[in-house]
Design a protein around this motif. Structure first.
Motif, PDB file in Angstrom:
ATOM      1  N   ILE A 222       0.550  -1.057   0.059  1.00 47.12           N
ATOM      2  CA  ILE A 222      -0.128   0.014  -0.041  1.00 47.12           C
ATOM      3  C   ILE A 222       0.992   1.128   0.000  1.00 47.12           C
ATOM      4  N   VAL A 223       0.522   2.096  -0.987  1.00 40.69           N
ATOM      5  CA  VAL A 223       1.559   3.333  -1.209  1.00 40.69           C
ATOM      6  C   VAL A 223       0.553   4.418  -1.394  1.00 40.69           C
ATOM      7  N   THR A 224       1.484   5.841  -1.185  1.00 43.13           N
ATOM      8  CA  THR A 224       0.766   7.102  -1.634  1.00 43.13           C
ATOM      9  C   THR A 224       2.103   7.671  -1.951  1.00 43.13           C
ATOM     10  N   GLY A 225       1.664   8.792  -2.856  1.00 42.47           N
ATOM     11  CA  GLY A 225       3.119   9.644  -3.303  1.00 42.47           C
ATOM     12  C   GLY A 225       2.758  10.995  -3.242  1.00 42.47           C
ATOM     13  N   THR A 226       3.968  11.514  -3.499  1.00 37.40           N
ATOM     14  CA  THR A 226       3.974  13.197  -3.674  1.00 37.40           C
ATOM     15  C   THR A 226       5.052  13.181  -4.871  1.00 37.40           C
ATOM     16  N   PRO A 227       5.228  14.417  -5.570  1.00 36.26           N
ATOM     17  CA  PRO A 227       6.201  14.347  -6.509  1.00 36.26           C
ATOM     18  C   PRO A 227       7.591  14.409  -5.873  1.00 36.26           C
ATOM     19  N   GLU A 228       7.712  14.331  -4.578  1.00 34.68           N
ATOM     20  CA  GLU A 228       9.120  13.973  -4.336  1.00 34.68           C
ATOM     21  C   GLU A 228       9.355  12.721  -3.611  1.00 34.68           C
ATOM     22  N   SER A 229       8.225  12.221  -3.288  1.00 27.06           N
ATOM     23  CA  SER A 229       8.715  11.023  -2.555  1.00 27.06           C
ATOM     24  C   SER A 229       7.459   9.804  -2.754  1.00 27.06           C
ATOM     25  N   PHE A 265       3.838   5.717  10.548  1.00 30.02           N
ATOM     26  CA  PHE A 265       2.486   5.452   9.392  1.00 30.02           C
ATOM     27  C   PHE A 265       3.564   5.025   8.025  1.00 30.02           C
ATOM     28  N   TRP A 266       4.456   5.452   7.595  1.00 31.72           N
ATOM     29  CA  TRP A 266       5.190   5.405   6.383  1.00 31.72           C
ATOM     30  C   TRP A 266       6.831   5.100   6.382  1.00 31.72           C
ATOM     31  N   GLU A 267       7.300   4.380   5.278  1.00 29.09           N
ATOM     32  CA  GLU A 267       8.765   4.433   5.137  1.00 29.09           C
ATOM     33  C   GLU A 267       8.669   5.362   3.925  1.00 29.09           C
ATOM     34  N   VAL A 268       9.628   6.608   3.918  1.00 27.86           N
ATOM     35  CA  VAL A 268       9.401   7.341   2.863  1.00 27.86           C
ATOM     36  C   VAL A 268      10.808   7.139   2.272  1.00 27.86           C
ATOM     37  N   LEU A 269      10.484   7.102   0.705  1.00 24.81           N
ATOM     38  CA  LEU A 269      11.341   6.652  -0.151  1.00 24.81           C
ATOM     39  C   LEU A 269      11.549   7.722  -1.404  1.00 24.81           C
ATOM     40  N   SER A 270      12.725   7.904  -1.670  1.00 23.27           N
ATOM     41  CA  SER A 270      12.820   8.839  -2.896  1.00 23.27           C
ATOM     42  C   SER A 270      12.382   8.158  -4.173  1.00 23.27           C
ATOM     43  N   VAL A 284      -2.922   1.902  -4.339  1.00 26.14           N
ATOM     44  CA  VAL A 284      -2.504   3.151  -4.410  1.00 26.14           C
ATOM     45  C   VAL A 284      -3.604   4.204  -3.733  1.00 26.14           C
ATOM     46  N   ASP A 285      -3.149   5.240  -2.994  1.00 27.87           N
ATOM     47  CA  ASP A 285      -3.901   5.982  -2.321  1.00 27.87           C
ATOM     48  C   ASP A 285      -5.053   6.870  -3.580  1.00 27.87           C
ATOM     49  N   ALA A 286      -6.043   6.699  -3.267  1.00 24.38           N
ATOM     50  CA  ALA A 286      -7.271   7.027  -4.141  1.00 24.38           C
ATOM     51  C   ALA A 286      -7.706   8.528  -3.945  1.00 24.38           C
ATOM     52  N   ARG A 287      -7.262   9.193  -2.882  1.00 26.28           N
ATOM     53  CA  ARG A 287      -7.884  10.483  -2.669  1.00 26.28           C
ATOM     54  C   ARG A 287      -7.658  11.503  -3.566  1.00 26.28           C
ATOM     55  N   SER A 288      -8.135  12.539  -4.091  1.00 25.36           N
ATOM     56  CA  SER A 288      -8.258  13.580  -4.790  1.00 25.36           C
ATOM     57  C   SER A 288      -6.875  14.388  -4.568  1.00 25.36           C
ATOM     58  N   GLN A 289      -6.335  14.516  -3.186  1.00 23.67           N
ATOM     59  CA  GLN A 289      -5.239  15.246  -2.948  1.00 23.67           C
ATOM     60  C   GLN A 289      -3.958  14.444  -3.373  1.00 23.67           C
TER      61      GLN A 289
END
Length: 348
Positions: A222-229, A265-270, A284-289
């Motif tokens: 289970i993952v979620t993402g940002t442009p950085e990580s 809550f999470w391990e943060v990976l590049s 994959v995190d399905a939220r609009s944000q």
């Protein structure tokens, strides 16, 4: 985006990442609509009302609260048990005017909006609703989700608040706590829609458990993402994932306990290290944000993951409401997806 997301990436892409979803209620008279209550319900609301929340905070009122304001996920859970808030804050309306999945079945045309995004809480409007009670979940100990720190003192002066702990608690226990609170607020927990939702939850749990037994090698991450990580979920900090893994037997791929600097809550990976963990299926995190799958596809390391190449990417409803109905729907959808998933893509 210096801070890290907790359970739900409350403000992904908009602000610091800080705290990191079909029944329409019950047949009981809805709380927060006194005029619609039956005489017996009105009489029951006249006596003293007490509640001790998950902060250990004791609330004592001369009568049962009628005008409830709740954070959107809490409002959604209470709604499924029969409570009708007068106001909500937190994600509830999409940009197109539609209902945000995080607010569940709440009729957003019949509740007042106190704020729709992280950091937005209109204290003046909240006060104007003359609330008897505010309800919110808590991912961080003693911190009401979506109540801005700078607004806490003012909010506390307007009406009592109830916090429901969402991390470090079993999924079913959290659902039961919302049910108990709804019952204390006047909802009929024996109403047919509530009983049917519980039966549906139990059936969905049993079906997912059977799937896990039938596909013991099927691995899920289970993952979620940002442009950085890329953030990989740590199972023990997420009640839903813990339930699927520890209670139902689904094989979850997850990191070791995150470091204190990561905040849990999470391990943060590049993105360069996005291939550190591999699984047959990625939720994959399905939220609009949150970062969309098509946006992740632009990251080379992500594109090479076995689950990505196999097209075994499915949604994770990270901010699902803690009700029987909410998680029945989630698990029914998850089983449908995992039924068609191959369990050998990592081995190829």
């Amino acid at each position: 985006m210096a801070n890290l997301p907790r359970r739900t990436l409350a403000a992904l892409g908009a602000a610091a990442l800080v705290g990191v979803s079909a029944c329409g209620g019950t047949a009981s008279p809805p709380v927060s609509s006194p005029a619609a209550q039956a005489p017996s319900s009105q009489a029951a609301s006249q006596g003293p009302w007490t509640w001790t929340d998950d902060r250990g905070k004791s609330i004592s009122l001369p009568q049962r609260p009628q005008r409830v304001v709740a954070q959107s996920a809490a409002a959604a859970a209470l709604w499924d048990f029969g409570v009708r808030p007068v106001g909500v804050f937190g994600p509830h309306k999409l940009k197109n005017g539609g209902r945000d999945p995080e607010v569940g079945e709440v009729d957003i045309t019949k509740v007042e909006s106190i704020g729709n995004v992280w950091g937005e809480f209109n204290v003046e409007k909240y006060a104007s609703l003359q609330p008897d009670l505010l309800v919110a979940g808590m991912y961080v100990k003693d911190a009401l989700w979506y109540v801005p720190e700078q607004s806490v003192a003012a909010v506390d002066q307007i009406a009592p608040t109830v916090g429901v702990q969402l991390s470090g608690k079993p999924l079913v226990q959290i659902i039961e706590k919302y049910g108990q609170l709804a019952g204390a607020l006047g909802a009929d927990l024996n109403a047919a829609p509530v009983a049917e939702a519980k039966q549906r939850f139990e059936a969905a749990s049993a079906a997912l458990k059977q799937l896990a037994a039938d596909k013991p090698d099927l691995s899920v991450m289970i993952v979620t993402g940002t442009p950085e990580s890329l953030y990989v979920a740590y199972l023990p900090d997420h009640p839903d994932i813990t339930y699927w893994g520890d209670e139902l037997g689904l094989k979850i791929v997850y990191p070791e306990r995150p470091t204190e600097s990561e905040g849990g809550f999470w391990e943060v990976l590049s993105w360069e290290n996005a291939d550190k963990y591999q699984a047959d299926v990625i939720l994959v995190d399905a939220r609009s944000q949150s970062m969309k799958i098509e946006e992740m596809a632009e990251k080379p390391t992500w594109a090479k993951l076995p689950a990505v190449k196999a097209g075994q990417l499915y949604p994770w409803h990270a901010a699902e409401r803690y009700s029987y109905l909410g998680y029945a729907e989630v698990m029914e959808e998850l089983k449908t997806e995992l039924d068609k998933a191959r369990d050998d893509v990592v081995k190829e």
